[in-house]
Design a protein around this motif. Structure first.
Motif, PDB file in Angstrom:
ATOM      1  N   LYS A 225       0.809  -1.226   0.000  1.00  0.00           N
ATOM      2  CA  LYS A 225       0.000   0.000   0.000  1.00  0.00           C
ATOM      3  C   LYS A 225       0.844   1.279   0.000  1.00  0.00           C
ATOM      4  O   LYS A 225       0.305   2.366   0.198  1.00  0.00           O
ATOM      5  CB  LYS A 225      -0.939  -0.002   1.206  1.00  0.00           C
ATOM      6  N   ARG A 226       2.137   1.147  -0.239  1.00  0.00           N
ATOM      7  CA  ARG A 226       2.982   2.335  -0.237  1.00  0.00           C
ATOM      8  C   ARG A 226       2.568   3.327  -1.321  1.00  0.00           C
ATOM      9  O   ARG A 226       2.873   4.509  -1.232  1.00  0.00           O
ATOM     10  CB  ARG A 226       4.446   1.932  -0.429  1.00  0.00           C
ATOM     11  N   HIS A 227       1.884   2.836  -2.343  1.00  0.00           N
ATOM     12  CA  HIS A 227       1.481   3.740  -3.421  1.00  0.00           C
ATOM     13  C   HIS A 227       0.486   4.796  -2.932  1.00  0.00           C
ATOM     14  O   HIS A 227       0.301   5.831  -3.591  1.00  0.00           O
ATOM     15  CB  HIS A 227       0.853   2.950  -4.567  1.00  0.00           C
ATOM     16  N   LEU A 228      -0.160   4.562  -1.786  1.00  0.00           N
ATOM     17  CA  LEU A 228      -1.121   5.550  -1.278  1.00  0.00           C
ATOM     18  C   LEU A 228      -0.443   6.863  -0.904  1.00  0.00           C
ATOM     19  O   LEU A 228      -1.107   7.898  -0.810  1.00  0.00           O
ATOM     20  CB  LEU A 228      -1.855   4.984  -0.052  1.00  0.00           C
ATOM     21  N   ALA A 229       0.866   6.822  -0.682  1.00  0.00           N
ATOM     22  CA  ALA A 229       1.592   8.038  -0.291  1.00  0.00           C
ATOM     23  C   ALA A 229       2.219   8.758  -1.479  1.00  0.00           C
ATOM     24  O   ALA A 229       2.848   9.807  -1.285  1.00  0.00           O
ATOM     25  CB  ALA A 229       2.686   7.688   0.725  1.00  0.00           C
ATOM     26  N   SER A 263       5.923   6.764   6.381  1.00  0.00           N
ATOM     27  CA  SER A 263       6.381   5.960   7.512  1.00  0.00           C
ATOM     28  C   SER A 263       5.357   4.910   7.935  1.00  0.00           C
ATOM     29  O   SER A 263       5.711   3.916   8.567  1.00  0.00           O
ATOM     30  CB  SER A 263       6.705   6.870   8.700  1.00  0.00           C
ATOM     31  N   TYR A 264       4.081   5.114   7.607  1.00  0.00           N
ATOM     32  CA  TYR A 264       3.056   4.132   7.973  1.00  0.00           C
ATOM     33  C   TYR A 264       3.185   2.833   7.177  1.00  0.00           C
ATOM     34  O   TYR A 264       2.622   1.810   7.573  1.00  0.00           O
ATOM     35  CB  TYR A 264       1.655   4.719   7.748  1.00  0.00           C
ATOM     36  N   PHE A 265       3.938   2.854   6.071  1.00  0.00           N
ATOM     37  CA  PHE A 265       4.054   1.675   5.227  1.00  0.00           C
ATOM     38  C   PHE A 265       5.421   1.009   5.373  1.00  0.00           C
ATOM     39  O   PHE A 265       5.819   0.216   4.527  1.00  0.00           O
ATOM     40  CB  PHE A 265       3.813   2.062   3.768  1.00  0.00           C
ATOM     41  N   THR A 266       6.145   1.342   6.462  1.00  0.00           N
ATOM     42  CA  THR A 266       7.429   0.727   6.752  1.00  0.00           C
ATOM     43  C   THR A 266       7.342  -0.031   8.063  1.00  0.00           C
ATOM     44  O   THR A 266       6.362   0.061   8.795  1.00  0.00           O
ATOM     45  CB  THR A 266       8.540   1.797   6.867  1.00  0.00           C
ATOM     46  N   ALA A 267       8.388  -0.770   8.365  1.00  0.00           N
ATOM     47  CA  ALA A 267       8.417  -1.523   9.618  1.00  0.00           C
ATOM     48  C   ALA A 267       8.634  -0.616  10.816  1.00  0.00           C
ATOM     49  O   ALA A 267       8.548  -1.068  11.954  1.00  0.00           O
ATOM     50  CB  ALA A 267       9.529  -2.575   9.575  1.00  0.00           C
TER      51      ALA A 267
END
Length: 614
Positions: A225-229, A263-267
């Motif tokens: 979902k990183r594409h959302l950013a 940062s929400y799509f990282t560990a």
């Protein structure tokens, strides 16, 4: 962009278009990160039952060593023979070494502000945290990089058979051979770290956030979902995660929207509720703002309006409580949820019922207000109550106290709320001292805490009154780029925000802002915004560098205010962290386990409010 008319205007005020983002904009560049590589020797493998015998640390930045720290530590016990054989450290060697309590402050100062690095970090960090807990010292928040885990992510079995330090050091041609002595092992780990970092470049990992993310597993669904950013811009603003039905799931704010949303799509994001929220999110809405105050206000309003399910710390105005002195011939105190102008004197707001009840109890300890409910009709035949017999009520129900005499008693509370808490608080403080002098410390502590709640509520109410009485206020702060961040405040409400970029006339921008600013409808002397919003404005106003540009009406502190009680509140805060809450302190407060989020007194003049309103 407070209010719908401001969107086009603020786009003009923010200056010419956006610039191409650089790779450094995606996080904290590794080239500017300071690492402290640490290694410990201990008496065994359990942080709960064993102790540290040696600490070694090397500070590096930009590939260069900038400092070293090494010392033996007296563990306060005999070192087992097999440990001495392994490390070469004997009980005789550490007999004259300092204890860990003396070493910790120096190590923590050496590592302040740096990223901790260790090989098998849970072992070393676990011992350091246990030592801090035993010494009563807070463990500072710091990112941690584990070179063992990082090596397992980056190296294959064809390259190294295992990821032990003794195996990795020769593989990366370390200049120091690991010897199970702390400083030698830390020096070897530095070379291993640099070797691993060289492998990150071709992988596109150039920021600290991405580096720490490599040491933790990332949910594949979250990564997808990183594409959302991708469409989120840089700069201050508010972001809204929206769910399957386009409902707001979570509202947040940041000075750099793109970096925060990514940062929400990282560990790096490990909160379970955020993991659940990201799993539901279908899109991210970004709302760019002129500056941090506008972003904080918009966040607050959106949370209050939509009440997103994942904003656990949401501040809902309808949940706060107020203490009201009723408007009747013989007024009394009651706890209410709304302020209705003209129906009495209001003190607050309070976050919960417990705090409101503590303030009410403190007032009743100070002045003999009646505590019975309902409308009171004096009668000579009324038997009175137990409180009257104890001298804690003037017994107006029996006619023993006239309406005028009772009004003078009630006026003590009203005066404390509006300007002068002296007559209300002085007897309470004297009683605290008297109880402490008699050795009744528990009773004194209970009363002390009640008084502290009351004083803080009085201070909060008087601070809010500063802006409630000002029809219009214009503030400016340097934006860090040679321009000015501008805010227009009316009755405590942010009604316009913008940025006058460097080289443009500030007054012209202000006139444009005012022309399109929101119109408030609050009556004179009343807040036009929630308490939380007005307090955001107050904190922004109090920041160093803020300029008062224009003011309509009078901006002034009520005198004497609560400024004279600041020392009492400071002693209360200090006493809570001391074993004897009434003892003298010869030092500063305790080390904080985590820093203040944002995201941290009395003035006696008409303009004291801007510098330090009470």
């Amino acid at each position: 962009m407070i209010g719908s008319p401001l969107g086009p205007l603020l786009r003009r005020h923010r200056g010419a278009g956006s610039a191409q983002a650089t790779i450094d904009d995606l996080g904290t560049p590794l080239t500017g990160v300071t690492f402290v590589v640490v290694d410990l020797e201990t008496t065994g493998g359990s942080a709960q039952t064993d102790a540290i015998t040696e600490i070694g640390a090397v500070k590096v930045r930009g590939g260069e060593v900038v400092g070293e720290f090494g010392t033996l530590v007296d563990p306060g016990r005999a070192i087992p023979p097999f440990i001495s054989v392994l490390t070469g450290i004997t009980s005789t060697m550490v007999a004259t070494a300092p204890r860990i309590e003396a070493v910790l402050p120096h190590f923590l100062e050496f590592a302040r502000g740096a990223v901790l690095v260790a090989h098998n970090a849970p072992f070393d960090v676990g011992f350091l945290k246990a030592a801090c807990a035993a010494a009563g010292t807070g463990w500072p928040p710091a990112a941690v990089v584990d070179t063992a885990v990082l090596a397992r992510r980056l190296l294959t079995r064809d390259e190294v058979p295992n990821c032990k330090l003794g195996t990795l050091a020769p593989f990366f041609s370390a200049s120091t051979t690991p010897t199970h002595r702390a400083l030698d092992d830390a020096r070897a780990t530095v070379d291993v770290l640099h070797g691993l970092l060289e492998r990150l470049g071709p992988l596109g990992v150039t920021s600290l956030e991405e580096l720490t993310g490599l040491t933790r597993q990332v949910d594949p669904e979250r990564r997808r979902k990183r594409h959302l950013a991708e469409h989120v811009p840089h700069g201050p603003g508010v972001y809204v995660f929206r769910g399957p039905g386009d409902e707001p799931l979570y509202v947040g704010t940041s000075t750099d929207l793109r970096s925060r949303v990514r940062s929400y799509f990282t560990a790096g994001e490990q909160r379970s509720r955020m993991t659940e929220m990201v799993g539901l999110a279908q899109r991210v809405e970004s709302l760019p703002c002129a500056h941090d105050l506008e972003a904080a206000v918009r966040e607050l309003r959106l949370i209050s309006q939509h009440k997103p399910r994942y904003n656990r710390r949401s501040r809902f105005p309808e949940r706060v409580l107020w203490v009201r002195l009723t408007d009747e011939p013989f007024p009394r105190l009651s706890v209410v949820r709304r302020v209705v102008p003209g129906t009495g004197t209001f003190l607050g707001p309070f976050a919960d019922r417990r705090a409101a009840d503590a303030a009410v109890a403190a007032v009743h300890d100070a002045v003999p207000l009646r505590q019975c409910g309902g409308r009171l009709v004096p009668s000579p035949t009324h038997p009175g109550c137990a409180l009257a017999g104890m001298g804690r009520c003037g017994a107006p129900c029996t006619g023993a106290q006239s309406r005028e005499e009772y009004a003078a008693t009630a006026e003590v509370f009203a005066t404390a709320v509006s300007a002068d808490p002296g007559r209300l608080c002085a007897p309470l403080l004297a009683r605290v001292d008297r109880l402490a002098g008699l050795g009744r410390f528990e009773d004194a502590a209970v009363l002390r805490d009640r008084v502290a709640v009351l004083v803080r509520a009085l201070r909060r109410r008087q601070r809010l009154a500063l802006l409630a009485e000002v029809p219009e206020l214009t503030l400016a702060r340097p934006d860090g780029a040679g321009g000015w961040a501008l805010s227009v405040i009316r009755r405590g409400r942010l009604v316009a925000a913008g940025v006058a970029v460097r080289g443009t006339p500030v007054r012209t921008h202000l006139q444009l802002l005012k022309a399109t600013a929101e119109t408030v409808t609050a009556p004179a002397g009343e807040l036009a915004a929630s308490v939380e919003e007005t307090e955001l404005v107050l904190r922004w106003m109090e920041k160093p560098g803020t300029r008062l540009v224009e003011v309509t009406g009078t901006l002034a502190c009520r005198v004497p205010g609560t400024g004279g009680l600041r020392g009492f509140l400071e002693r209360v805060d200090a006493g809570r962290s001391a074993r004897d809450p009434f003892g003298e302190r010869d030092g500063g407060g305790p080390t904080r386990a985590r820093p203040d989020r944002v995201r941290g007194a009395g003035g006696r003049g008409r303009r004291a409010a801007l510098a330090s309103p009470v």
